[in-house]
Write an enzyme that holds these catalytic residues in place. Structure first.
Site, short mmCIF file in Angstrom:
data_model
loop_
_atom_site.label_atom_id
_atom_site.label_comp_id
_atom_site.label_asym_id
_atom_site.label_seq_id
_atom_site.Cartn_x
_atom_site.Cartn_y
_atom_site.Cartn_z
N TYR A 17 0.81 -1.23 0.00
CA TYR A 17 0.00 0.00 0.00
C TYR A 17 0.84 1.28 0.00
CZ TYR A 17 -3.74 -3.19 1.41
OH TYR A 17 -4.64 -4.21 1.45
N HIS A 22 -4.34 6.27 -1.27
CA HIS A 22 -4.89 6.25 0.09
C HIS A 22 -3.81 6.49 1.14
CE1 HIS A 22 -8.69 5.82 1.94
NE2 HIS A 22 -8.64 4.56 2.30
N TYR A 78 -5.08 -1.17 9.86
CA TYR A 78 -5.57 -0.75 8.56
C TYR A 78 -6.40 0.52 8.71
CZ TYR A 78 -3.72 -4.89 6.37
OH TYR A 78 -2.84 -5.83 5.88
N ASN A 80 -9.37 1.46 8.25
CA ASN A 80 -10.68 1.43 8.91
C ASN A 80 -10.58 1.44 10.43
OD1 ASN A 80 -11.48 1.13 6.28
ND2 ASN A 80 -12.60 -0.76 6.58
N ASP A 105 -5.90 11.59 2.30
CA ASP A 105 -6.27 11.73 0.89
C ASP A 105 -7.69 12.25 0.77
OD1 ASP A 105 -6.86 9.05 2.03
OD2 ASP A 105 -7.88 8.73 0.12
N ASN A 126 -13.08 6.35 5.61
CA ASN A 126 -13.12 5.40 6.72
C ASN A 126 -12.10 5.70 7.82
OD1 ASN A 126 -15.26 3.88 5.68
ND2 ASN A 126 -13.88 2.64 4.43
#
Length: 200
Positions: A17, A22, A78, A80, A105, A126
């Site tokens: 990632y 993100h 993560y 969330n 972002d 989120n």
């Protein structure tokens, strides 16, 4: 002593990632660490990576009599569940919500644009939703970094997990640097000055 700042760079952990849209918030925190000459390291029991420095009018990481402590962090959870780690670090360092700056972002802003604001909702993000839930407040400062809207009918959730296109990398790198400047300005000159300078 003036209360410390907590600067949160939202993103997902792991190399898969690292360069995605993100994770632009995490990229900004990495840039701030580079400027301060500090390295993020795992904070035991806090579910985060943190680096500690100070800021003054002389700059980030520069020794000065009036320097204010700064905690730079990115979550090891993560996106969330970002709020879990932010709450742990804020409680550990006794940092109130009003001294938290979150960099994230924003698909409603074009690549190359930055917006700074205080408080507000989560707008479907989120990471912000998790922070608001765990902090029981949305009254933190936000540096919103534009990544643009997905083309055509592409799902926004898929879009933000994609890496910047080759033709966007130079603009994205510049934007990360500008967002880091905006965070420094927020801490040293305040919200109004930062908005006047960086909101586009």
């Amino acid at each position: 002593m003036t209360q410390p700042w907590l600067v949160v760079g939202l993103g997902n952990p792991g190399p898969a990632y690292a360069a995605t849209r993100h994770n632009v918030g995490a990229m900004v925190v990495a840039e701030l660490c580079r400027r301060a000459g500090e390295t993020l390291s795992s904070a035991r029991g806090l579910r985060a990576e943190t680096a500690r420095t100070r800021i003054s009018d002389a700059g980030l990481g520069m020794p000065a009599a009036q320097a204010v402590p700064v905690v730079l962090m990115r979550s090891r959870t993560y996106m969330n569940d970002s709020g879990v780690a932010v709450r742990k670090v804020a409680d550990f360092d006794r940092i109130p919500v009003g001294r938290i700056i979150v960099v994230h972002d924003e698909i409603d802003l074009d690549l190359g644009r930055i917006r700074i604001k205080a408080g507000g909702g989560d707008n479907g993000h989120n990471g912000l939703r998790s922070m608001r839930s765990h902090l029981r407040s949305g009254d933190f400062l936000r540096v919103r970094v534009g990544v643009g809207r997905p083309p055509g009918r592409q799902d926004p959730a898929d879009y933000v997990l994609k890496k910047f296109a080759a033709g966007e990398r130079a603009e994205a790198d510049l934007q990360v640097s500008l967002a880091a400047d905006a965070v420094e300005c927020l801490m040293t000159q305040g919200l109004g000055a930062a908005q006047n300078r960086f909101n586009s």
